[in-house]
Structures are given as C-alpha cells and as structure tokens.
Design a protein around this motif. Sequence first.
Motif, short mmCIF file in Angstrom:
data_model
loop_
_atom_site.label_atom_id
_atom_site.label_comp_id
_atom_site.label_asym_id
_atom_site.label_seq_id
_atom_site.Cartn_x
_atom_site.Cartn_y
_atom_site.Cartn_z
N GLU A 104 -4.82 -9.62 -10.49
CA GLU A 104 -4.88 -8.40 -11.03
C GLU A 104 -4.16 -7.38 -10.04
N GLN A 107 -0.27 -7.74 -9.76
CA GLN A 107 0.28 -7.33 -10.92
C GLN A 107 0.51 -5.71 -11.00
N GLN A 215 5.53 -1.63 -21.56
CA GLN A 215 4.30 -2.31 -21.73
C GLN A 215 4.53 -3.47 -21.82
N LYS A 216 5.52 -3.93 -22.68
CA LYS A 216 5.91 -5.33 -23.20
C LYS A 216 6.72 -6.05 -21.90
N GLN A 217 7.41 -5.21 -21.12
CA GLN A 217 8.11 -5.53 -20.06
C GLN A 217 6.87 -6.13 -18.77
N ILE A 218 5.97 -5.21 -18.54
CA ILE A 218 4.91 -5.36 -17.68
C ILE A 218 4.03 -6.52 -18.22
N ASP A 219 3.80 -6.72 -19.49
CA ASP A 219 3.19 -7.93 -19.81
C ASP A 219 3.93 -9.16 -19.64
N GLU A 220 5.24 -9.22 -19.93
CA GLU A 220 5.94 -10.53 -19.23
C GLU A 220 5.75 -10.58 -17.82
N ILE A 222 3.37 -9.98 -15.89
CA ILE A 222 1.92 -10.53 -15.70
C ILE A 222 1.90 -11.98 -16.27
N LYS A 223 2.52 -12.43 -17.30
CA LYS A 223 2.68 -13.77 -17.87
C LYS A 223 3.47 -14.43 -16.55
N LYS A 226 0.57 -15.27 -13.59
CA LYS A 226 -0.70 -16.13 -14.21
C LYS A 226 0.08 -17.49 -14.26
#
Length: 230
Positions: A104, A107, A215-220, A222-223, A226
């Motif tokens: 976390e 990220q 936010q979509k780019q940030i989520d990618e 993070i993926k 992980k």
Amino acid sequence: MSHFKKLSSANKRSTEIVSQIKTHLLNGLLKPGDKLPTEEELVEQFGVSRTPIREAIKTLEAIGIVQIKRGEGMFITKQPTSVSLNPLIFSLLLLNESLDKLIEFRQHFEVMMMNVIKSNWSEEKIAKIRQVYETQKETLVSDISTEKLVEIDLTFHFAILETTENEYMMEIGKTIYELYKPKMLQAKHTFDVEKTLKAHKYHLELLSTKEPLTQKQIDEMIKYNKEWIG
C-alpha cells in the motif's frame, strides 16, 4: 565469531534474527568481512528452525549486508553500500510485519512520484526513462533468473525515481525498493519477462504526458504491483 541469544520474543522470528544481527553490527561485535556462524550453529544459538534463519539471511543478503560464498560460508559484506547501512532500512525491516502495508505504501508513493515528475515535466527527462526501457527490451530474455529479473525491474523504477530530482523522495524511494526486493525474490511464482515489460511500458506511457493521473490509471498501476508479489 559472533554468538547470538536464543529468541524469547513473540515477534516474527526472522525479524528478531535481523534485529540481533543489526545490534551486533552497531555495537561492533560484527564487522565488515566477519564470518557468520553456519546455518546449523545459528539454529542452535537462536533456538529456532532453519526456516526463519533462511528468511533472515535472504533479507540481509538482498540489502547487501550478508554475502554467501559457496564452500566458505556466510560473511558480513566487506564493502557495504550506503543503502545497506541506511538506518532507515534497518528500522523499517523491524517494523515490516505486514506485506499488505508495504504494498500500500509503495502504491501511494509511486503515484506521488509520478505527480512530482508531471509537475516539472520535460521530454528530456522522460527520454532517459525511455532509454532504460528500450535497453531492457533488448536484454530481457525468457530464461532469465528471478534474481536478475528483479534487479532489472528495479533499475527501471530507480530511473523514474531519479527523474523526480527530489533528494528526499529519492532517499525514501530507495528504501522502499530495497525493502521490496527480498519480497520479490521470495514471491510464490516467477514473474515473467513479458509482464515486466508490459508494466514498464505502461508506466512510461503514463509519464509521457503532463496530464494528471486518473483513478483508472492508478488502479492499473496497483494491479501490476500486486501481481509481482501475489
């Protein structure tokens, strides 16, 4: 040769082993070039199984404190780097009970790092990162070892880190990646070259414009982080 005490703490055992070795280094009982006891001797001295001993040694080896010489044994590195002697790394190693918290933190840090680069964006800066990526496309091969792949992966992230041109961010970032390194080496699966390059390409694409991250780019992002440890 150093002698260690049996563990009595309820804390994670590999962490306590790292802590004792750290204490021996700080008080001079261990010095650069000193030979550590054998694995069997460490098991006896700490009063634990081989598993936490191996975890602790692997962590110390990854940050450059311990060097393993085949046929000779385990040694404190003769010429430790500034990173391996960084007290912040040692302190965070002892706190590092939760892998989820470390992931976390990384990220959020990488989002901040990219925002800093975007706030003072220039094509010249991004070109340096792009050059690292292009070199990796040529050097990464399918049968590469996990150790080498981890090293090459972190080289790319260090290039991004240096592009921030912020000394505070660079120091903290180096610490984060050095803490992350042994976790990557101990990952349950071998992360392949194709996915590594795909992640690097995505990071490069995000940095290729001044536009703020969505936010979509940030989520990618993070993926991808992980997936390395999953």
